[in-house]
Design an enzyme around this catalytic site. Structure first.
Site, PDB file in Angstrom:
ATOM      1  N   PHE A  18      50.031  39.208  46.392  1.00  0.00           N
ATOM      2  CA  PHE A  18      49.088  39.064  45.275  1.00  0.00           C
ATOM      3  C   PHE A  18      49.239  40.279  44.384  1.00  0.00           C
ATOM      4  CE2 PHE A  18      44.805  39.471  43.411  1.00  0.00           C
ATOM      5  CZ  PHE A  18      44.502  38.162  43.060  1.00  0.00           C
ATOM      6  N   TRP A  62      51.010  48.925  45.198  1.00  0.00           N
ATOM      7  CA  TRP A  62      50.222  48.834  46.430  1.00  0.00           C
ATOM      8  C   TRP A  62      50.014  47.380  46.835  1.00  0.00           C
ATOM      9  CZ3 TRP A  62      50.666  53.298  48.437  1.00  0.00           C
ATOM     10  CH2 TRP A  62      50.587  54.461  47.683  1.00  0.00           C
ATOM     11  N   GLU A  90      40.553  46.772  47.346  1.00  0.00           N
ATOM     12  CA  GLU A  90      39.596  45.697  47.053  1.00  0.00           C
ATOM     13  C   GLU A  90      38.298  46.242  46.453  1.00  0.00           C
ATOM     14  OE1 GLU A  90      40.966  42.960  47.377  1.00  0.00           O
ATOM     15  OE2 GLU A  90      42.294  42.987  49.098  1.00  0.00           O
TER      16      GLU A  90
END
Length: 402
Positions: free
Chosen positions: A147, A180, A381
Site C-alpha cells: 500500500f 516505508w 498509521e
C-alpha cells in the site's frame, strides 16, 4: 451467601489467570476463542521458533511460505466478504491480530497491510474486474500486496503528496516515490495513491510493470522481521482501468488506514501480553537476596500495574470491536484506541524489561524485540500527535491540524 470477610461460601472459585485477572475471556464466544486458538497454534509452530533469529538478521526469509500458511487459515482479508475472503467478524480479526503481534509486530504488519490496506482498498473501492483478479489469490497468500501512500517528505500530511498520475491517451502514467512500505519488495501488486488532475486517486499496480521498482530499506532497528521498502515509480504506464473507480480524494486512503489502525489496537495488546508473561515467568524463577524476585513488593507493584494496563487496553479493544461489528466505529474512536493501546503497550514492555534486568535486552526473551517494534507501531498509521488532534477535533469541533 457471603461471610464477614466478604468471601463467598459454598462453591470453590476457579483459580484466576494471572494474564487475565478481570476475566475478559468470559466475554468471548466459543467461536471467537477457537479463532484465537487457531492463530496461536500457527504462530507457535511457524513463527515463534524462528522470529528472534529473523529479527536479529533483519530478514523475513520465509515470507511467501508464511503468507500461504496464513492464507490457508483464512487470516488474509479475513474480515472482508466474498472473493475468497473468510467474512469473519471484527472481533475475530482483532483477536487474530493480538495473537500475531504476541509473536511479532512484523508478522501482524504483514497480515494488516495485506488485508486491511491493499485488499480492503480493492474490495471497497475497486472495480469488479480488479476484485476478481486480485482478491482470491491475495486471500490465499498466493499473491502479496502493499500500500503506497507515505512519501519521503509527506507522512502525516498526505494531502501534500508529490506522486503524480497523468493521463496519456487511454493510459495513466505514474511518477513518484513512496517510503516505508511494508511488503514492498516482495509484493505482486501495489495499491498506489497519486495526485491526478481531478484529485487524489488510487491505482492497482502490478509490480512487474516497467518503471516500477521497490528497493529494500536496510539498517532498521525496529520491525526487523518485516520487509520494508521504498517504491519508485518512473514513468509507470498503466491502462485506464488500473484506477480504483469508486473513490476520489483522501477519503479513499484514509478509510483504509482506519481499517489497519483497528488491528493495531488489538495487536499492541498482544505484544504487551507477551512481555508481561515473560516478566512474570522470569520473576518467579530469578532469585536474589534468598528468594524469588516475584516476592518483593516493588516487583509485584510493576506486575500489578502492567496487568491493570493490559486489562484496560484489551477491554478497550474488545469494546471497539463490538462497536465495529454493531453500530459502527468512528475515526476518533479508532484514534483513541491506537493512541492509548500503543502507548500502554510500550509502558508495559519497558517495565517488563526492568523486571528481567540485563536479560531484558537479550533476544532469548521477547521483551526487547517487542519494545523496539512498538517504537515503529507508535508512529506508523498516524503519529500520537495526529491521533490527539483527531480526538481533540471530535471533542471541540475545531480542527487544529494547521
Amino acid at each position: 451467601m457471603s461471610t464477614a470477610s466478604g468471601r463467598t461460601s459454598g462453591a470453590v472459585r476457579a483459580k484466576s489467570d494471572p494474564l487475565d485477572l478481570a476475566g475478559i475471556d468470559d466475554m468471548l464466544s466459543p467461536e471467537e476463542k477457537a479463532v484465537r486458538a487457531a492463530v496461536r497454534q500457527v504462530c507457535d509452530t511457524a513463527v515463534d521458533p524462528y522470529v528472534a533469529e529473523w529479527f536479529e538478521k533483519g530478514e523475513l526469509p520465509a515470507i511467501r511460505e508464511l503468507a500461504k500458511e496464513l492464507g490457508g487459515l483464512g487470516l488474509l482479508g479475513m474480515h472482508l466478504e466474498g472473493y475468497g475472503c473468510a467474512g469473519m467478524s471484527a472481533v475475530d480479526y482483532g483477536l487474530a491480530c493480538m495473537e500475531l503481534e504476541a509473536s511479532d509486530s512484523g508478522i501482524r504488519s504483514l497480515v494488516s497491510v495485506q488485508g486491511s490496506l491493499a485488499m480492503y482498498a480493492i474490495r471497497q473501492h475497486g472495480s469488479e474486474e480488479q476484485k476478481r483478479r486480485w482478491l482470491p489469490p491475495m486471500a490465499a497468500g498466493e499473491a502479496i500486496g502493499c500500500f503506497g501512500l507515505t512519501e519521503p517528505d509527506h507522512g502525516s500530511d498526505p494531502a501534500g503528496m508529490l506522486t503524480r498520475a497523468v493521463r496519456d491517451g487511454g493510459d495513466w502514467v505514474l511518477d513518484g516515490r513512496k517510503m516505508w512500505i511494508t511488503n514492498g519488495s516482495v509484493a505482486d501488486v501495489a495499491v498506489v495513491w497519486a495526485r491526478a488532475e481531478e484529485g487524489v486517486r488510487g491505482f492497482v499496480v502490478p509490480t512487474d510493470t516497467p518503471g516500477f521498482s521497490a528497493p529494500l530499506i536496510k539498517h532498521k532497528l525496529s520491525l526487523r522481521a518485516s520487509v520494508t521498502s521504498e517504491l519508485v515509480l518512473d514513468g509507470v504506464r498503466l491502462p485506464g482501468d488500473a484506477m480504483l473507480p469508486e473513490v476520489r480524494g483522501l477519503r479513499g486512503p484514509l478509510s483504509c488506514l482506519n481499517e489497519a489502525r483497528y488491528g493495531i489496537v488489538w495487536g499492541a495488546m498482544g505484544a504487551a501480553r507477551s512481555s508481561l508473561a515473560a516478566a512474570l515467568e522470569y520473576a518467579g524463577q530469578r532469585t536474589q537476596f534468598g528468594k524469588a524476585i516475584a516476592g518483593f513488593q516493588l516487583t509485584q507493584e510493576k506486575l500489578a500495574h502492567m496487568a491493570v494496563e493490559l486489562t484496560c487496553g484489551t477491554l478497550l479493544a474488545l469494546h471497539l470491536g463490538r462497536r465495529k461489528d454493531g453500530p459502527g466505529l468512528r475515526p476518533e474512536q479508532v484514534s483513541m484506541g491506537k493512541l492509548n493501546n500503543v502507548n500502554k503497550a510500550l509502558d508495559i514492555c519497558r517495565s517488563a524489561r526492568t523486571v528481567l534486568g540485563a536479560n531484558g535486552i537479550s533476544l532469548e526473551y521477547p521483551v526487547i524485540r517487542h519494545m523496539a517494534n512498538l517504537e515503529s507501531v507508535l508512529t506508523y498509521e498516524g503519529t500520537p500527535e495526529m491521533h490527539k488532534l483527531v480526538i481533540g477535533q471530535a471533542m471541540t469541533g475545531l480542527p487544529a491540524f494547521r
